[in-house]
Design a protein around this motif. Structure first.
Motif, short mmCIF file in Angstrom:
data_model
loop_
_atom_site.label_atom_id
_atom_site.label_comp_id
_atom_site.label_asym_id
_atom_site.label_seq_id
_atom_site.Cartn_x
_atom_site.Cartn_y
_atom_site.Cartn_z
N PRO A 101 13.44 7.45 -4.26
CA PRO A 101 12.62 6.35 -3.73
C PRO A 101 11.44 6.86 -2.92
CG PRO A 101 14.96 5.91 -3.39
CD PRO A 101 14.85 7.32 -3.89
N ARG A 102 10.30 6.17 -3.07
CA ARG A 102 9.06 6.44 -2.33
C ARG A 102 8.52 7.86 -2.54
NH1 ARG A 102 12.45 3.55 0.41
NH2 ARG A 102 13.36 5.36 1.47
N SER A 103 8.93 8.50 -3.64
CA SER A 103 8.44 9.86 -3.92
C SER A 103 7.28 9.86 -4.91
CB SER A 103 9.57 10.73 -4.47
OG SER A 103 9.99 10.25 -5.74
N GLY A 104 6.94 8.71 -5.42
CA GLY A 104 5.88 8.66 -6.42
C GLY A 104 5.28 7.28 -6.55
N LEU A 105 4.36 7.15 -7.49
CA LEU A 105 3.80 5.85 -7.85
C LEU A 105 4.49 5.35 -9.09
CD1 LEU A 105 -0.10 6.11 -7.47
CD2 LEU A 105 1.50 4.78 -6.08
N PHE A 106 5.08 4.17 -9.02
CA PHE A 106 5.74 3.55 -10.17
C PHE A 106 5.18 2.14 -10.28
CE2 PHE A 106 8.90 5.88 -7.49
CZ PHE A 106 8.85 7.08 -8.18
N LEU A 107 4.39 1.88 -11.31
CA LEU A 107 3.74 0.58 -11.41
C LEU A 107 3.48 0.18 -12.85
CD1 LEU A 107 -0.08 0.71 -11.03
CD2 LEU A 107 1.23 2.79 -10.59
N SER A 108 3.27 -1.11 -13.02
CA SER A 108 2.86 -1.66 -14.31
C SER A 108 1.77 -2.69 -14.08
CB SER A 108 4.05 -2.31 -15.03
OG SER A 108 5.05 -1.37 -15.33
N VAL A 109 0.89 -2.83 -15.08
CA VAL A 109 -0.18 -3.82 -15.01
C VAL A 109 -0.15 -4.66 -16.29
CG1 VAL A 109 -1.60 -2.36 -13.53
CG2 VAL A 109 -1.91 -2.25 -16.00
N LEU A 110 -0.54 -5.92 -16.15
CA LEU A 110 -0.54 -6.86 -17.26
C LEU A 110 -1.97 -7.10 -17.73
CD1 LEU A 110 0.71 -9.02 -19.11
CD2 LEU A 110 0.69 -10.60 -17.17
N LEU A 111 -2.18 -6.88 -19.03
CA LEU A 111 -3.52 -6.99 -19.61
C LEU A 111 -3.51 -7.96 -20.78
CD1 LEU A 111 -4.14 -3.14 -19.67
CD2 LEU A 111 -4.93 -4.73 -17.90
N ARG A 112 -4.61 -8.70 -20.92
CA ARG A 112 -4.77 -9.62 -22.05
C ARG A 112 -6.19 -9.46 -22.61
NH1 ARG A 112 -0.58 -13.32 -22.37
NH2 ARG A 112 0.67 -13.64 -20.50
N ALA B 257 1.18 -2.13 -19.31
CA ALA B 257 0.99 -0.69 -19.22
C ALA B 257 1.68 -0.17 -17.97
CB ALA B 257 -0.50 -0.35 -19.18
N GLY B 258 2.63 0.73 -18.16
CA GLY B 258 3.37 1.30 -17.05
C GLY B 258 2.97 2.74 -16.80
N LEU B 259 2.99 3.13 -15.54
CA LEU B 259 2.58 4.49 -15.15
C LEU B 259 3.50 5.00 -14.05
CD1 LEU B 259 0.51 6.87 -14.91
CD2 LEU B 259 -0.76 5.43 -13.30
N GLY B 260 3.92 6.24 -14.19
CA GLY B 260 4.68 6.90 -13.14
C GLY B 260 4.04 8.23 -12.81
N ILE B 261 3.88 8.53 -11.52
CA ILE B 261 3.30 9.80 -11.07
C ILE B 261 4.18 10.39 -9.98
CG2 ILE B 261 1.31 10.95 -10.03
CD1 ILE B 261 -0.48 8.75 -11.08
N ASN B 262 4.57 11.64 -10.15
CA ASN B 262 5.33 12.35 -9.12
C ASN B 262 4.38 12.76 -7.99
OD1 ASN B 262 7.65 12.20 -10.71
ND2 ASN B 262 7.33 14.22 -11.60
N VAL B 263 4.64 12.28 -6.80
CA VAL B 263 3.72 12.56 -5.69
C VAL B 263 4.30 13.59 -4.72
CG1 VAL B 263 2.41 11.57 -3.78
CG2 VAL B 263 2.66 10.28 -5.90
N THR B 264 5.46 13.28 -4.12
CA THR B 264 5.97 14.17 -3.06
C THR B 264 7.31 14.81 -3.41
OG1 THR B 264 7.01 12.27 -1.94
CG2 THR B 264 4.77 12.87 -1.25
N LEU B 265 7.71 14.81 -4.66
CA LEU B 265 9.00 15.42 -5.02
C LEU B 265 9.03 16.90 -4.64
CD1 LEU B 265 8.73 12.94 -7.14
CD2 LEU B 265 10.55 14.14 -8.34
N THR C 285 -1.62 13.12 -0.34
CA THR C 285 -0.43 12.63 -1.06
C THR C 285 -0.07 11.21 -0.62
OG1 THR C 285 1.03 13.69 0.57
CG2 THR C 285 0.55 14.93 -1.46
N ASP C 286 -0.99 10.53 0.02
CA ASP C 286 -0.74 9.15 0.44
C ASP C 286 -0.73 8.24 -0.78
OD1 ASP C 286 -0.65 7.05 2.69
OD2 ASP C 286 -2.33 6.38 1.43
N ARG C 287 0.40 7.60 -1.04
CA ARG C 287 0.54 6.81 -2.26
C ARG C 287 -0.37 5.60 -2.26
NH1 ARG C 287 5.84 4.72 -2.87
NH2 ARG C 287 5.87 4.66 -0.60
N GLN C 288 -0.60 5.03 -1.12
CA GLN C 288 -1.45 3.84 -1.06
C GLN C 288 -2.90 4.20 -1.40
OE1 GLN C 288 -0.06 0.79 1.49
NE2 GLN C 288 -2.06 0.54 2.45
N THR C 289 -3.36 5.34 -0.92
CA THR C 289 -4.71 5.80 -1.26
C THR C 289 -4.83 6.05 -2.76
OG1 THR C 289 -4.95 6.83 0.92
CG2 THR C 289 -6.42 7.61 -0.84
N LEU C 290 -3.82 6.69 -3.34
CA LEU C 290 -3.83 6.95 -4.77
C LEU C 290 -3.81 5.65 -5.58
CD1 LEU C 290 -1.30 9.91 -4.79
CD2 LEU C 290 -3.65 10.04 -5.63
#
Length: 270
Positions: A67-78, A143-151, A172-177
């Motif tokens: 948990p909280r070690s990376g960016l895990f997100l998805s976006v919805l596009l049309r 579209a989903g994206l995962g990035i390892n940030v602080t592992l 390595t600030d996830r919010q900035t990224l």
């Protein structure tokens, strides 16, 4: 993450992003956002998870991280104004946006292994720090994206993985990224849509080839049906396929497959 601050910065009138939610934990942000899409959610919805317990990558691979070690997100596009045959460029567009953002924010050279694995150098070796999965359904693309940030090294899922922290990232600030990534994507996506998805007219193809670490290298491509293709990666065509030139000089476009960068053999010392 400060959800309210992210919404103030990113969900603005006339912008691409129409909603942004951060959840503590979920199975898969792609699965959750696809369900919203089926219920009529508008383009521009963003779902971020502090932790995923059933994240998915390309070729049905699992994606997991603390948990909280990376960016895990998805976006919805049309992208209704883009021919559906050009939707295949969307994962590449996400990859270019992510690599550009990571390079700018962290001051680390970031490349894309075909088609869209994010790569950086850790200890002199190429390591994967992120992956992208896009799924189409009901006229929408998630579209989903995962990035390892602080592992840390002992938290990596496989030995060939890496993280921004292990590579010595300046930030390595996830919010900035996240803020930088969503702004970069919105700009590239707008250009791509304005060009009706044309990879040349939008500038997407040259931007991708400039970051693609696979081009110009010997590769082994593991194809569906337990087939294998050996050769040199010489181009990415207008359909986003990797073009591999084999020893006999023939060129083979590859639409799907697992690519391994082959190290050139070193000559035996005299």
């Amino acid at each position: 993450m400060d959800t309210d601050a992210l919404r103030r910065d990113l969900v603005v009138p006339g912008g691409l992003w129409t909603s942004l939610d951060v959840v503590t934990e979920t199975g898969s942000t792609n699965t959750d956002l696809a369900a919203r899409a089926r219920n009529g959610a508008p383009e521009g919805a963003v779902l971020v998870a502090e932790s995923q317990n059933a994240g998915r990558g390309r070729l049905e691979r699992r994606w997991s991280a603390p948990p909280r070690s990376g960016l895990f997100l998805s976006v919805l596009l049309r992208p209704a104004d883009v021919p559906i045959e050009r939707y295949g460029w969307l994962p590449i567009l996400v990859g270019v946006a992510a690599a550009t953002t990571v390079s700018r924010v962290t001051e680390l050279e970031t490349g894309l292994k075909w088609p869209n694995d994010l790569q950086i150098t850790v200890g002199g070796e190429e390591r994967k720090i992120g992956g992208i999965l896009t799924e189409l359904g009901g006229g929408a693309v998630v579209a989903g994206l995962g990035i390892n940030v602080t592992l840390r090294a002992d938290e990596l899922p496989v030995p060939t993985a890496g993280s921004l922290a292990l590579a010595g990232a300046a930030v390595t600030d996830r919010q900035t990224l996240l803020r930088g990534l969503l702004r970069e994507f919105a700009e590239l996506y707008g250009e791509w849509r304005a060009a009706a998805g044309d990879p040349h007219a939008s500038g997407l193809l040259p931007a991708y080839t400039a970051r693609c670490t696979t081009l110009g290298r010997p590769v082994r491509v593991q194809l569906p049906g337990d087939r294998e293709l050996l050769g040199e990666a010489v181009a990415v065509d207008t359909d986003g396929r990797l073009v591999v030139r084999t020893a006999d000089g023939s060129r083979h476009p590859v639409a799907a497959g697992d690519v391994v960068h082959v190290r050139p053999e070193r000559p035996d010392p005299a």
